[in-house]
Every structure is written in structure tokens, then in C-alpha cells.
Design an enzyme around this catalytic site. Structure first.
Site, PDB file in Angstrom:
ATOM      1  N   ASP A  83      13.917  -7.028 -20.336  1.00 35.11           N
ATOM      2  CA  ASP A  83      13.987  -5.726 -19.686  1.00 35.11           C
ATOM      3  C   ASP A  83      15.285  -5.559 -18.883  1.00 35.11           C
ATOM      4  OD1 ASP A  83      12.294  -3.362 -18.848  1.00 35.11           O
ATOM      5  OD2 ASP A  83      12.675  -4.198 -16.867  1.00 35.11           O
ATOM      6  N   GLU A 103      14.810 -23.187 -28.135  1.00 38.72           N
ATOM      7  CA  GLU A 103      14.037 -24.438 -28.159  1.00 38.72           C
ATOM      8  C   GLU A 103      12.777 -24.283 -29.013  1.00 38.72           C
ATOM      9  OE1 GLU A 103      13.205 -25.470 -24.088  1.00 38.72           O
ATOM     10  OE2 GLU A 103      15.340 -25.545 -23.577  1.00 38.72           O
TER      11      GLU A 103
HETATM   12  C1  GLC Z   1      12.850  -0.771 -18.498  1.00 37.15           C
HETATM   13  C2  GLC Z   1      11.448  -0.461 -18.975  1.00 37.15           C
HETATM   14  C3  GLC Z   1      10.872   0.627 -18.114  1.00 37.15           C
HETATM   15  C4  GLC Z   1      10.803   0.122 -16.697  1.00 37.15           C
HETATM   16  C5  GLC Z   1      12.172  -0.334 -16.207  1.00 37.15           C
HETATM   17  C6  GLC Z   1      12.058  -1.147 -14.957  1.00 37.15           C
HETATM   18  O1  GLC Z   1      13.725   0.274 -18.680  1.00 37.15           O
HETATM   19  O2  GLC Z   1      11.470  -0.119 -20.320  1.00 37.15           O
HETATM   20  O3  GLC Z   1       9.601   1.040 -18.550  1.00 37.15           O
HETATM   21  O4  GLC Z   1      10.335   1.131 -15.849  1.00 37.15           O
HETATM   22  O5  GLC Z   1      12.815  -1.172 -17.151  1.00 37.15           O
HETATM   23  O6  GLC Z   1      11.440  -2.366 -15.213  1.00 37.15           O
END
Ligand code: GLC
Length: 546
Positions: A210, A265
Site C-alpha cells: 500500500d 525467500e
Molecule cells: C491506499 C489504499 C486506500 C487507503 C490508503 C491508505 O491508497 O488503496 O484504500 O485508504 O492507501 O492506506
């Protein structure tokens, strides 16, 4: 202990399906999707026959313990399953049964921030001397007592919140409930790499990472410059500044490299990173993992191009040319943060883009519900479930729109998703667009997806063949060929709203199309081909053995 052995690049053959767990299938009737619901519906994704979608891997949006300020992207414990989703035993069972079906399981890795309720942050905010203080990013107030600099949260407002008890501000690139971790602190790196190992040991096959570009910020906390393209009242207030210092700092590629080292890994390990990047940026991100080529940055570009055969050809050629021999392309058309695919481009263009997604070289990534052609949820934004939409009050920012419960049946109310009250209203078209009704309808979006996925599984040239664009002789038509030694697949795509003729002398069987999903199966002998508006077709040719 993980044992590195020969790497299995399953992602070069399979299709990845994103499950937004809160909205996919609810087994206990509380209105929220859960792990048992996923287990019960795996047949839909892959039951080993051509009746199911034929999915080869699933990615689950966060299932970790969380107060759900950002629906799980605010993680309170990276190594625990939130009770809303079930138990660790449910998770282990999910991995086992998915693997039994030949499906890989990817989790969402959220390294940029935690929840305010994470024990690390609870400790950090106790006092300036706390052991974990430096695990987050703190700064003294500006001279006027306001935030330390002008950095903006991606969800609107200042990226800083004052912690009254200790008199300092903490940084949050997203919600105030999501404090940013300090990745310049080696202890944070070590702990967060440990999270990857924890799940790999439990059998997961990789991660979607993310908010990668936010991981590192300017150490001197310099102000971001104003964004010259910002238009007050029209642009999102979160875009008032260019994120020159608050994101995308050098060093992110090195961090990615360290993730890849861990992921590599595992024999099946694969990492996707969330970035909204142009070609040079994508190339740099691929470069991050050359030592362990188990990584790909998301490619969202198919939705950002001018609508013409020429602009698609030039992007596709450049993307292909930018990739190293070990890099694997990918194509994404939707996710839980964006409006629904058909909402953005309409149904005809959506079918054409889906056709491209599955006939190009690279991993196709489906966002759950897009395979049904679902539209946005329409509702009053004042009752949004998305906290970010409550802070960032711009017209088209409402992520609930693409998070409607998955409609499994035509039964109004829960649509087979839940026996209770769903946490979000159903998409308005759930009565017509649901799994049960689309499964047998040859005109449905689901039918198109299923046919293309199985074709990729059966035609080696589609999954593994090289890509080469062709001069179609008609500026409205994109043409390319996917080749292995013994097999060629010719793909023709009409971008125009009127019929077009292509005279490429193609000899081959017509086996797939946007309009006639299975083609006519007949051998086409090389004459002109007429394409309807927005029609795409695939002709397959096998070389005769002598
Ligand atoms: C990313 C995710 C989103 C989230 C953000 C913060 O963009 O896809 O849904 O709100 O990160 O974690």
C-alpha cells in the site's frame, strides 16, 4: 524457516482477483463480509472446471485487527485477524483450501502507517522519551503554534495533528487516525520486514504493498511548493501543493528492494506495489528489485490514455520496450478506491478494455464486481461510510461507490451477500448484474471475463507469447500479435464508434470477441475483416508441423 528454492512465476500464467473482504461474502449475517464467506464462495473463482472464473490468485484487502477508521488500512496489529473477519484458524483454512484449488493468496501490506490504536503508537505518544517515539514522525509546532510545515494529507487538511499531551505534531499522510511510520528508523524496518515473514510462514504467496510512494519524506521537513495546476473549487484541496518533499523521496526503491529480498525467500513469492506512475517511474520501480525480480508496480495507465488506437499503440509499445527480460507487465482497470470501470468509460468501452487486459502480455488484475459490470453505489454522501470522504469533501471523491456488496443472486436486500443488513447499499443494478443471472447469459460481462480467462489458460501464446504491434492499415484499429513458436494470436481492436475494415490478410480461427464472445470458431482465410463499433476480436493460428 523459509526455504528459498526455484522461483515459481505463477503470475506469468494466472489472473489475479482483488477481494475487498468487507463486501464480498458474509457468512455470519452481520452485514460485513468475512473469511468464512470467502471460503464458501471459492468455487465461483475456481472449482477446477470451465464453469468457474478460472482465477489463479486472490489478493485480499486488509483483514488485520483494526478500528476500521479507513476500513482496515488503519492496522492495529499486523499479525492478527480482525474478529469482524474471523479468526486466524479461518485464515489458515482459507490459505489451505485456496491452495488446494491451485490458487495463490496475496495479502495487503500496509507499511506507510499504522492505526493510532497500534501498540507502537500508543507507546510513542506516551512521552517524548518513549522507546517507540522515533518509530513515528514527530515535529515541534511552528512559531505560531500551527503545524510544522504545509504538507497536506491525501485525504484533505494538514498532514499534521497536534498531540496535546506531548506538545508535538505527528505526521499522517492519510487520516489523522493513521500516523506515518518512520522508515528511516532501522528498528521500524526490521519490525515491518518481520510482518512479511510472519505471513509468508503462514503460507501466503505475496503481497500488494500500500501507498509505496509515501514511504519516505524529506528529513528537513521542507514545505511543498504550490501546485501550478491547482484550481481552487475545482481541484481536490489535497492537491494544492506538489508533493515534492512529502512523498516520492529517493530511497523508496531501496526499501522496495528489501521487501523483495524477503518475498523472494518464498518459492511463490510475488509483490505488487500501489503506485499511480508514468512509464519512467514504472521503469525505476521495476529496477528496485532486479536482484530478486519478484515485483511489479501496478500499471493503471490503460485508463489514463486518450481514446485512440494510436495513443494505445504508442503506450503499449513504450511500456513493453521499457521492461527488462525478468520484468512482467500488468494491467489494472479498477480497485476499491476508484469509481467502477463501467461508470468511468461506459459498458462498450469497458468490454473493449477488458478484452485488451486479457489479450495483452502481462498479469490481468480484476477488482471484485467489475467482472459483473457493476455500476457505482448511488447514495447521499452525507451518510458516507468512508471517513476520507467526510474530510475530503470534493464532488467525485466517495470511495463507497465501488465498495457495494457483491451481488450473488437476484434476491433484493442482501443479494445473496448477507442474510442481515449490508454495511453499504447494494449497487443499483444488482438485480440485473449478479452472479446467478450473469453466469448463463452469453451477453453478460461475466461471460466475457470467464471466456477470456480460460482462453489465456489454454492458449500458450496469450499467457506467455511475445507482444508485437502491427500496422493495421486503419488508424481507428489497434492490431497486435502474441507469438510463441508454434502459435500466434492476432488481436484487432476498433476504437471508433463506427464500423471499420481491416485488411491484414489474417489467417486463423476466430475464437474470442467483445461482441461475439466465443467468436464463430471458424477458420478465417485472409480476407478483409469488418469490425463493429468498439468491437475487438482474437484470431488464433497454429503452425502446422511438417
Ligand atoms: C491506499 C489504499 C486506500 C487507503 C490508503 C491508505 O491508497 O488503496 O484504500 O485508504 O492507501 O492506506
Amino acid at each position: 524457516m523459509l526455504h528459498p528454492h526455484v522461483h515459481d512465476p505463477w503470475y506469468r500464467r494466472e489472473t489475479l482477483y482483488q477481494i475487498y473482504p468487507l463486501s464480498w461474502a458474509d457468512a455470519n449475517g452481520d452485514g460485513f463480509g468475512d473469511l468464512r464467506g470467502i471460503i464458501q464462495h471459492l468455487d465461483y473463482l475456481n472449482d477446477g472446471t470451465a464453469a468457474s472464473l478460472g482465477i489463479g490468485a486472490i489478493w485480499l484487502s486488509p483483514i488485520y485487527r483494526s478500528p476500521m477508521a479507513d476500513w482496515g488500512y488503519d492496522v492495529a496489529d499486523h499479525c492478527a485477524v480482525d474478529p469482524r473477519f474471523g479468526t486466524m484458524a479461518d485464515f489458515d483454512e482459507l490459505v489451505t483450501v485456496a491452495h488446494e484449488r491451485g490458487m495463490k493468496v496475496l495479502l495487503d501490506y500496509v507499511p506507510n502507517h499504522t492505526s493510532v490504536e497500534h501498540e507502537w503508537f500508543r507507546d510513542a505518544r506516551l512521552s517524548r522519551q518513549s522507546a517507540k517515539r522515533d518509530w513515528y514522525i514527530w515535529a515541534d509546532p511552528a512559531a505560531d503554534g500551527g503545524p510544522p510545515n504545509n504538507w497536506l494529507s491525501r485525504f484533505g487538511g494538514s498532514a499534521w495533528t497536534l498531540d496535546e499531551a506531548t506538545g508535538q505534531y505527528y505526521l499522517h499522510t492519510f487520516l489523522a487516525q493513521q500516523p506515518d511510520l518512520n522508515w528511516r528508523n532501522p528498528a521500524v524496518r526490521q519490525a515491518m520486514l518481520g510482518v512479511l515473514r510472519f505471513w509468508l510462514r503462514r503460507g501466503v504467496d505475496g503481497f500488494r504493498t500500500d501507498a509505496v510512494s509515501s514511504l519516505l519524506k524529506d528529513e528537513q521537513l521542507r514545505d511543498d511548493p504550490p501546485n501550478p495546476d491547482y484550481r481552487p473549487g475545482i481541484s481536490s484541496p489535497a492537491d494544492a501543493n506538489l508533493r515534492l518533499h512529502s512523498s516520492s523521496q529517493g530511497g523508496v526503491t531501496e526499501l522496495l528492494g528489501s521487501f523483495c529480498e524477503v518475498v523472494a525467500e518464498s518459492p511463490s513469492g510475488f509483490l505488487l506495489s500501489e503506485v499511480y506512475a508514468n512509464l519512467p517511474q514504472l521503469q525505476a520501480l521495476y529496477g528496485a528489485c532486479h536482484e530478486h525480480p519478484v515485483h511489479a508496480p501496478f500499471n493503471f495507465n490503460l485508463l489514463a490514455l486518450d481514446w485512440s488506437a494510436a495513443s494505445y499503440r504508442s503506450f503499449l509499445d513504450a511500456y513493453e520496450a521499457s521492461l527488462g527480460p525478468e520484468d512482467w507487465p500488468n494491467y489494472v482497470l479498477g480497485n476499491h478506491d476508484r469509481p467502477r470501470l463501467v461508470e468511468r468509460v461506459g459498458e462498450e468501452r469497458a468490454r473493449l478494455l477488458v478484452f485488451l487486459q486479457f489479450t495483452l502480455r502481462g498479469l490481468p488484475i480484476i477488482y471484485n464486481g467489475d467482472e459483473l459490470g457493476l455500476h457505482n453505489v448511488v447514495k447521499d454522501t452525507t451518510i458516507s461510510q468512508d471517513s476520507a470522504a467526510q474530510v475530503l469533501t470534493v464532488a467525485d471523491f466517495d470511495r463507497d461507490a465501488a465498495r457495494a456488496p457483491m451481488p450473488w443472486t437476484a434476491q433484493p436486500g442482501g443479494y445473496g451477500f448477507t442474510t442481515g443488513q449490508p454495511w453499504l447499499p447494494a449497487a443499483p443494478d444488482s438485480l440485473a448484474h449478479n452472479v446467478a443471472s450473469e453466469e448463463r447469459d452469453p451477453d453478460s460481462m461475466l461471460y466475457l471475463y470467464r471466456h477470456l480467462i480460460h482462453l489465456r489458460r489454454s492458449l500458450g501464446a496469450l499467457a506467455q507469447g511475445s507482444y508485437r504491434s502491427l500496422d493495421s492499415g486503419n488508424p481507428a484499429v489497434l492490431a497486435f500479435v502474441r507469438e510463441t513458436g508454434p502459435m500466434n494470436c492476432y488481436i484487432l481492436v476498433n476504437f471508433a464508434e463506427i464500423p471499420q475494415v481491416v485488411k491484414l490478410g489474417i489467417i486463423g480461427h476466430w475464437v474470442a470477441g467483445t461482441h461475439e464472445v466465443e467468436g464463430d470458431g471458424q477458420l478465417h482465410g485472409g480476407g478483409p475483416i469488418e469490425l463493429a463499433p468498439h468491437e475487438a476480436r482474437l484470431y488464433e493460428r497454429r503452425q502446422r508441423r511438417n
